[in-house]
Design a protein around this motif. Structure first.
Motif, PDB file in Angstrom:
ATOM      1  N   ASN A   1       0.519   4.835   0.874  1.00  0.00           N
ATOM      2  CA  ASN A   1      -0.381   5.787   1.534  1.00  0.00           C
ATOM      3  C   ASN A   1       0.121   7.204   1.244  1.00  0.00           C
ATOM      4  O   ASN A   1       0.700   7.858   2.087  1.00  0.00           O
ATOM      5  CB  ASN A   1      -0.421   5.505   3.040  1.00  0.00           C
ATOM      6  CG  ASN A   1      -1.570   6.213   3.715  1.00  0.00           C
ATOM      7  OD1 ASN A   1      -2.374   6.877   3.068  1.00  0.00           O
ATOM      8  ND2 ASN A   1      -1.643   6.074   5.016  1.00  0.00           N
TER       9      ASN A   1
ATOM     10  N   LYS B   1     -11.041   0.091  13.360  1.00  0.00           N
ATOM     11  CA  LYS B   1     -11.387  -1.122  12.615  1.00  0.00           C
ATOM     12  C   LYS B   1     -12.802  -1.578  12.958  1.00  0.00           C
ATOM     13  O   LYS B   1     -13.562  -1.966  12.081  1.00  0.00           O
ATOM     14  CB  LYS B   1     -10.376  -2.224  12.925  1.00  0.00           C
ATOM     15  CG  LYS B   1     -10.542  -3.461  12.102  1.00  0.00           C
ATOM     16  CD  LYS B   1      -9.419  -4.438  12.353  1.00  0.00           C
ATOM     17  CE  LYS B   1      -9.535  -5.634  11.427  1.00  0.00           C
ATOM     18  NZ  LYS B   1      -8.416  -6.548  11.590  1.00  0.00           N
TER      19      LYS B   1
ATOM     20  N   PRO C   1      -6.379   6.944   3.137  1.00  0.00           N
ATOM     21  CA  PRO C   1      -6.313   5.561   3.560  1.00  0.00           C
ATOM     22  C   PRO C   1      -6.121   4.633   2.376  1.00  0.00           C
ATOM     23  O   PRO C   1      -6.768   4.802   1.356  1.00  0.00           O
ATOM     24  CB  PRO C   1      -7.658   5.321   4.248  1.00  0.00           C
ATOM     25  CG  PRO C   1      -8.543   6.421   3.814  1.00  0.00           C
ATOM     26  CD  PRO C   1      -7.671   7.553   3.380  1.00  0.00           C
ATOM     27  N   GLY C   2      -5.225   3.694   2.528  1.00  0.00           N
ATOM     28  CA  GLY C   2      -5.007   2.690   1.508  1.00  0.00           C
ATOM     29  C   GLY C   2      -5.533   1.362   2.006  1.00  0.00           C
ATOM     30  O   GLY C   2      -6.257   1.294   2.992  1.00  0.00           O
TER      31      GLY C   2
ATOM     32  N   ASP D   1      -1.906   2.478  14.799  1.00  0.00           N
ATOM     33  CA  ASP D   1      -2.595   1.827  13.691  1.00  0.00           C
ATOM     34  C   ASP D   1      -4.099   2.116  13.766  1.00  0.00           C
ATOM     35  O   ASP D   1      -4.502   3.247  13.576  1.00  0.00           O
ATOM     36  CB  ASP D   1      -2.287   0.331  13.671  1.00  0.00           C
ATOM     37  CG  ASP D   1      -2.691  -0.321  12.346  1.00  0.00           C
ATOM     38  OD1 ASP D   1      -2.625   0.359  11.303  1.00  0.00           O
ATOM     39  OD2 ASP D   1      -3.076  -1.505  12.348  1.00  0.00           O
TER      40      ASP D   1
ATOM     41  N   GLY E   1      -5.846  -1.373   4.162  1.00  0.00           N
ATOM     42  CA  GLY E   1      -5.389  -1.651   5.510  1.00  0.00           C
ATOM     43  C   GLY E   1      -4.815  -0.449   6.228  1.00  0.00           C
ATOM     44  O   GLY E   1      -4.427  -0.540   7.376  1.00  0.00           O
ATOM     45  N   GLY E   2      -4.738   0.707   5.576  1.00  0.00           N
ATOM     46  CA  GLY E   2      -4.159   1.900   6.185  1.00  0.00           C
ATOM     47  C   GLY E   2      -5.241   2.858   6.657  1.00  0.00           C
ATOM     48  O   GLY E   2      -6.405   2.744   6.291  1.00  0.00           O
ATOM     49  N   TYR E   3      -4.847   3.805   7.480  1.00  0.00           N
ATOM     50  CA  TYR E   3      -5.775   4.797   8.020  1.00  0.00           C
ATOM     51  C   TYR E   3      -5.197   6.182   7.797  1.00  0.00           C
ATOM     52  O   TYR E   3      -3.987   6.375   7.894  1.00  0.00           O
ATOM     53  CB  TYR E   3      -5.993   4.571   9.523  1.00  0.00           C
ATOM     54  CG  TYR E   3      -6.602   3.225   9.832  1.00  0.00           C
ATOM     55  CD1 TYR E   3      -7.972   3.043   9.742  1.00  0.00           C
ATOM     56  CD2 TYR E   3      -5.808   2.150  10.193  1.00  0.00           C
ATOM     57  CE1 TYR E   3      -8.540   1.808  10.006  1.00  0.00           C
ATOM     58  CE2 TYR E   3      -6.368   0.913  10.463  1.00  0.00           C
ATOM     59  CZ  TYR E   3      -7.730   0.751  10.367  1.00  0.00           C
ATOM     60  OH  TYR E   3      -8.297  -0.465  10.631  1.00  0.00           O
TER      61      TYR E   3
ATOM     62  N   ASN F   1      -4.158   9.596   8.907  1.00  0.00           N
ATOM     63  CA  ASN F   1      -3.755  10.169  10.191  1.00  0.00           C
ATOM     64  C   ASN F   1      -3.418  11.643  10.041  1.00  0.00           C
ATOM     65  O   ASN F   1      -2.484  12.142  10.660  1.00  0.00           O
ATOM     66  CB  ASN F   1      -2.563   9.397  10.770  1.00  0.00           C
ATOM     67  CG  ASN F   1      -2.937   7.999  11.181  1.00  0.00           C
ATOM     68  OD1 ASN F   1      -4.063   7.735  11.583  1.00  0.00           O
ATOM     69  ND2 ASN F   1      -2.007   7.083  11.066  1.00  0.00           N
TER      70      ASN F   1
ATOM     71  N   SER G   1       0.840  -1.191   0.000  1.00  0.00           N
ATOM     72  CA  SER G   1       0.000   0.000   0.000  1.00  0.00           C
ATOM     73  C   SER G   1       0.874   1.239   0.000  1.00  0.00           C
ATOM     74  O   SER G   1       1.769   1.366   0.823  1.00  0.00           O
ATOM     75  CB  SER G   1      -0.899   0.008   1.238  1.00  0.00           C
ATOM     76  OG  SER G   1      -1.604   1.217   1.325  1.00  0.00           O
TER      77      SER G   1
END
Length: 162
Positions: A30, A131, A35-36, A103, A38-40, A42, A28
């Motif tokens: 990012n 999540k 967000p990618g 995360d 599984g990413g967030y 921030n 990913s």
């Protein structure tokens, strides 16, 4: 096979593996805080609305607690590393807590030192699991004790994923 051909084949193979990783979500990028897989994100401000149950203790801190169901907002400012919700103890919209990001887990913490219900409240913690949307709030009490007060679930105000 010449060195140039071998290098070209190795580069093409590496590019193909990276492209396959991006397509399957294993890799990913990012870029720009978006967000990618599984990413967030921030960066910026995350605003959520939470449906929660609040367990309000009486003066003795003895169960059963009065349980109230409410809807409340929470704001997480990643750029300033602060966060707030309309709390009843140390964190409020006017007295923001410090934001910690791990995360999917966001944690707001604010230390304190005051007496309520006959015990000294040392700090307040709030967590939001991006999540699952799970929201929790608890107090740290003197003597290493913990008092859980709020639990519920949150969703973004703009209906986008966390």
């Amino acid at each position: 096979m010449s060195k140039t051909t071998a290098i070209a084949v190795a580069v093409i193979a590496a590019v193909a593996i990276c492209a396959l990783g991006l397509l399957t979500g294993v890799i990913s990028l990012n870029v720009g805080g978006k967000p990618g897989a599984g990413g967030y994100a921030n960066k910026g401000v995350l605003e959520v609305i939470c449906d929660v149950e609040i367990s309000r203790p009486d003066e003795t801190l003895a169960p059963p607690f009065e349980v109230v169901t409410l809807t409340l907002p929470a704001i997480f400012n990643f750029d300033e590393n602060t966060a707030a919700y309309p709390g009843e103890y140390t964190i409020s919209m006017n007295r923001k807590g410090t934001l910690r990001v791990s995360d999917a887990l966001l944690e707001i913490h604010r230390p304190s030192m005051f007496k309520r219900h006959g015990v000294v409240i040392i700090g307040e913690h709030v967590t939001l699991n991006r999540k699952t949307g799970e929201f929790r709030q608890w107090l740290d009490l003197e003597g290493g004790k913990r008092l859980d007060l709020i639990s519920g679930t949150c969703k973004r105000t703009d209906n986008a994923p966390f």
